[in-house]
Design an enzyme around this catalytic site. Structure first.
Site, PDB file in Angstrom:
ATOM      1  N   LYS A  13       0.824  -1.216   0.000  1.00 46.01           N
ATOM      2  CA  LYS A  13       0.000   0.000   0.000  1.00 46.01           C
ATOM      3  C   LYS A  13       0.860   1.270   0.000  1.00 46.01           C
ATOM      4  O   LYS A  13       2.073   1.209   0.248  1.00 46.01           O
ATOM      5  CB  LYS A  13      -0.936  -0.035   1.213  1.00 46.01           C
ATOM      6  CG  LYS A  13      -1.956  -1.191   1.162  1.00 46.01           C
ATOM      7  CD  LYS A  13      -2.894  -1.158   2.364  1.00 46.01           C
ATOM      8  CE  LYS A  13      -3.891  -2.309   2.326  1.00 46.01           C
ATOM      9  NZ  LYS A  13      -4.831  -2.277   3.485  1.00 46.01           N
ATOM     10  N   TYR A  63     -12.408  -2.649  -3.099  1.00 47.76           N
ATOM     11  CA  TYR A  63     -12.933  -2.606  -1.727  1.00 47.76           C
ATOM     12  C   TYR A  63     -14.460  -2.520  -1.680  1.00 47.76           C
ATOM     13  O   TYR A  63     -15.022  -1.996  -0.725  1.00 47.76           O
ATOM     14  CB  TYR A  63     -12.315  -1.427  -0.968  1.00 47.76           C
ATOM     15  CG  TYR A  63     -10.935  -1.728  -0.408  1.00 47.76           C
ATOM     16  CD1 TYR A  63     -10.708  -2.852   0.399  1.00 47.76           C
ATOM     17  CD2 TYR A  63      -9.856  -0.888  -0.648  1.00 47.76           C
ATOM     18  CE1 TYR A  63      -9.450  -3.132   0.924  1.00 47.76           C
ATOM     19  CE2 TYR A  63      -8.589  -1.167  -0.122  1.00 47.76           C
ATOM     20  CZ  TYR A  63      -8.399  -2.288   0.674  1.00 47.76           C
ATOM     21  OH  TYR A  63      -7.159  -2.559   1.203  1.00 47.76           O
ATOM     22  N   ASN A 109      -1.840   0.357   6.915  1.00 49.52           N
ATOM     23  CA  ASN A 109      -1.355  -0.933   7.413  1.00 49.52           C
ATOM     24  C   ASN A 109      -0.518  -1.714   6.391  1.00 49.52           C
ATOM     25  O   ASN A 109      -0.405  -2.931   6.462  1.00 49.52           O
ATOM     26  CB  ASN A 109      -2.517  -1.761   7.963  1.00 49.52           C
ATOM     27  CG  ASN A 109      -3.563  -2.071   6.903  1.00 49.52           C
ATOM     28  OD1 ASN A 109      -3.368  -1.783   5.725  1.00 49.52           O
ATOM     29  ND2 ASN A 109      -4.657  -2.671   7.311  1.00 49.52           N
ATOM     30  N   HIS A 136      -2.109  -5.495   1.690  1.00 49.00           N
ATOM     31  CA  HIS A 136      -3.384  -6.187   1.515  1.00 49.00           C
ATOM     32  C   HIS A 136      -3.087  -7.586   1.005  1.00 49.00           C
ATOM     33  O   HIS A 136      -2.154  -7.765   0.220  1.00 49.00           O
ATOM     34  CB  HIS A 136      -4.261  -5.481   0.466  1.00 49.00           C
ATOM     35  CG  HIS A 136      -5.325  -6.384  -0.081  1.00 49.00           C
ATOM     36  ND1 HIS A 136      -6.508  -6.610   0.563  1.00 49.00           N
ATOM     37  CD2 HIS A 136      -5.340  -7.194  -1.173  1.00 49.00           C
ATOM     38  CE1 HIS A 136      -7.216  -7.492  -0.129  1.00 49.00           C
ATOM     39  NE2 HIS A 136      -6.521  -7.869  -1.192  1.00 49.00           N
ATOM     40  N   GLU A 177      -9.842 -10.690  -7.239  1.00 51.68           N
ATOM     41  CA  GLU A 177      -8.863  -9.601  -7.160  1.00 51.68           C
ATOM     42  C   GLU A 177      -7.783  -9.714  -8.245  1.00 51.68           C
ATOM     43  O   GLU A 177      -7.334  -8.697  -8.774  1.00 51.68           O
ATOM     44  CB  GLU A 177      -8.235  -9.590  -5.760  1.00 51.68           C
ATOM     45  CG  GLU A 177      -9.266  -9.192  -4.703  1.00 51.68           C
ATOM     46  CD  GLU A 177      -8.800  -9.391  -3.266  1.00 51.68           C
ATOM     47  OE1 GLU A 177      -7.641  -9.805  -3.051  1.00 51.68           O
ATOM     48  OE2 GLU A 177      -9.606  -9.130  -2.358  1.00 51.68           O
TER      49      GLU A 177
HETATM   50  P1  ATP Z   1      -6.913  -5.855   3.561  1.00 52.57           P
HETATM   51  O1  ATP Z   1      -8.233  -6.196   2.895  1.00 52.57           O
HETATM   52  O2  ATP Z   1      -6.456  -4.457   3.261  1.00 52.57           O
HETATM   53  O3  ATP Z   1      -5.908  -6.929   3.352  1.00 52.57           O
HETATM   54  P2  ATP Z   1      -7.869  -6.945   6.002  1.00 52.57           P
HETATM   55  O4  ATP Z   1      -8.361  -8.070   5.142  1.00 52.57           O
HETATM   56  O5  ATP Z   1      -6.982  -7.264   7.152  1.00 52.57           O
HETATM   57  O6  ATP Z   1      -7.130  -5.857   5.128  1.00 52.57           O
HETATM   58  P3  ATP Z   1     -10.539  -5.863   5.910  1.00 52.57           P
HETATM   59  O7  ATP Z   1     -11.559  -6.210   6.928  1.00 52.57           O
HETATM   60  O8  ATP Z   1     -10.646  -6.472   4.555  1.00 52.57           O
HETATM   61  O9  ATP Z   1      -9.091  -6.117   6.551  1.00 52.57           O
HETATM   62  O10 ATP Z   1     -10.537  -4.273   5.770  1.00 52.57           O
HETATM   63  C1  ATP Z   1      -9.925  -3.629   4.671  1.00 52.57           C
HETATM   64  C2  ATP Z   1      -9.166  -2.435   5.150  1.00 52.57           C
HETATM   65  O11 ATP Z   1     -10.099  -1.515   5.736  1.00 52.57           O
HETATM   66  C3  ATP Z   1      -8.142  -2.735   6.244  1.00 52.57           C
HETATM   67  O12 ATP Z   1      -6.882  -3.029   5.730  1.00 52.57           O
HETATM   68  C4  ATP Z   1      -8.135  -1.437   7.033  1.00 52.57           C
HETATM   69  O13 ATP Z   1      -7.233  -0.509   6.463  1.00 52.57           O
HETATM   70  C5  ATP Z   1      -9.531  -0.893   6.872  1.00 52.57           C
HETATM   71  N1  ATP Z   1     -10.346  -1.222   8.044  1.00 52.57           N
HETATM   72  C6  ATP Z   1     -10.914  -2.392   8.355  1.00 52.57           C
HETATM   73  N2  ATP Z   1     -11.591  -2.331   9.508  1.00 52.57           N
HETATM   74  C7  ATP Z   1     -11.460  -1.052   9.929  1.00 52.57           C
HETATM   75  C8  ATP Z   1     -11.931  -0.332  11.067  1.00 52.57           C
HETATM   76  N3  ATP Z   1     -12.680  -0.905  11.998  1.00 52.57           N
HETATM   77  N4  ATP Z   1     -11.579   0.974  11.168  1.00 52.57           N
HETATM   78  C9  ATP Z   1     -10.828   1.587  10.237  1.00 52.57           C
HETATM   79  N5  ATP Z   1     -10.341   0.951   9.139  1.00 52.57           N
HETATM   80  C10 ATP Z   1     -10.656  -0.337   8.990  1.00 52.57           C
HETATM   81 MG    MG Z   2      -9.542  -7.748   3.373  1.00 50.78          MG
END
Ligand code: ATP
Ligand code: MG
Length: 137
Positions: free
Chosen positions: A9, A49, A112, A115, A126
């Site tokens: 990212k 997303y 973070n 992804h 994806e």
């Molecule tokens: P990614 O999809 O980016 O790999 P992930 O699978 O760990 O991350 P997801 O639940 O898919 O997490 O959420 C996608 C992204 O949305 C996360 O990477 C994070 O940046 C953001 N996100 C998720 N939950 C929250 C939350 N409660 N508050 C703020 N941002 C969030």
């Molecule tokens: Mg995810």
């Protein structure tokens, strides 16, 4: 062989840690089979997303992922979907284990670093978004 889609990212690209991150996957015996760098359009970000549309953090997430270039990769290896999720670390900062990418480098829940696809179905969806010309299951 199983495949997964990884995004390095904007925050990680800005921190100059693309190489460190890819090394962690390679050390786990996963193979990089496609790689590109680009500044993401809002359209692509919203497609990627779409499951999060309407959530409180959605706009922040789209603004973040589109702010500067990302690096997209397809990784291949046995059990690589689960392996990469483990290497990346948990979504919630308090659940991130030592040694994971997010524990080492993430600034918070939004910024973070990485992804990775969370299931076989997601990886197929994806990979089509990020590498529409990629051939081979
Ligand atoms: P990614 O999809 O980016 O790999 P992930 O699978 O760990 O991350 P997801 O639940 O898919 O997490 O959420 C996608 C992204 O949305 C996360 O990477 C994070 O940046 C953001 N996100 C998720 N939950 C929250 C939350 N409660 N508050 C703020 N941002 C969030
Ligand atoms: Mg995810």
């Amino acid at each position: 062989m199983e495949k997964t889609l990884v995004l390095i990212k904007p925050d990680a690209v800005e921190q100059n840690i693309i190489g460190n991150i890819i090394s962690l996957y390679e050390e786990a015996n996963l193979k990089v089979i496609a790689l590109k760098m680009e500044k993401v359009s809002r359209e692509t970000a919203e497609t990627h997303y779409k499951e999060h549309k309407g959530k409180v953090f959605y706009q922040e997430l789209i603004d973040f992922i589109t702010r500067s270039p990302i690096c997209a990769l397809i990784l291949e290896g046995e059990n690589c979907i689960a392996k990469v999720r483990e290497i990346n670390g948990a979504t919630k900062p308090e659940e991130q284990k030592p040694g994971t990418i997010r524990k080492k480098y993430a600034k918070g829940i939004t910024e973070n670093c990485v992804h990775a696809s969370d299931s076989l179905e997601s990886s197929k969806r994806e990979i089509k978004i990020w590498f529409p010309n990629f051939k081979g299951e």
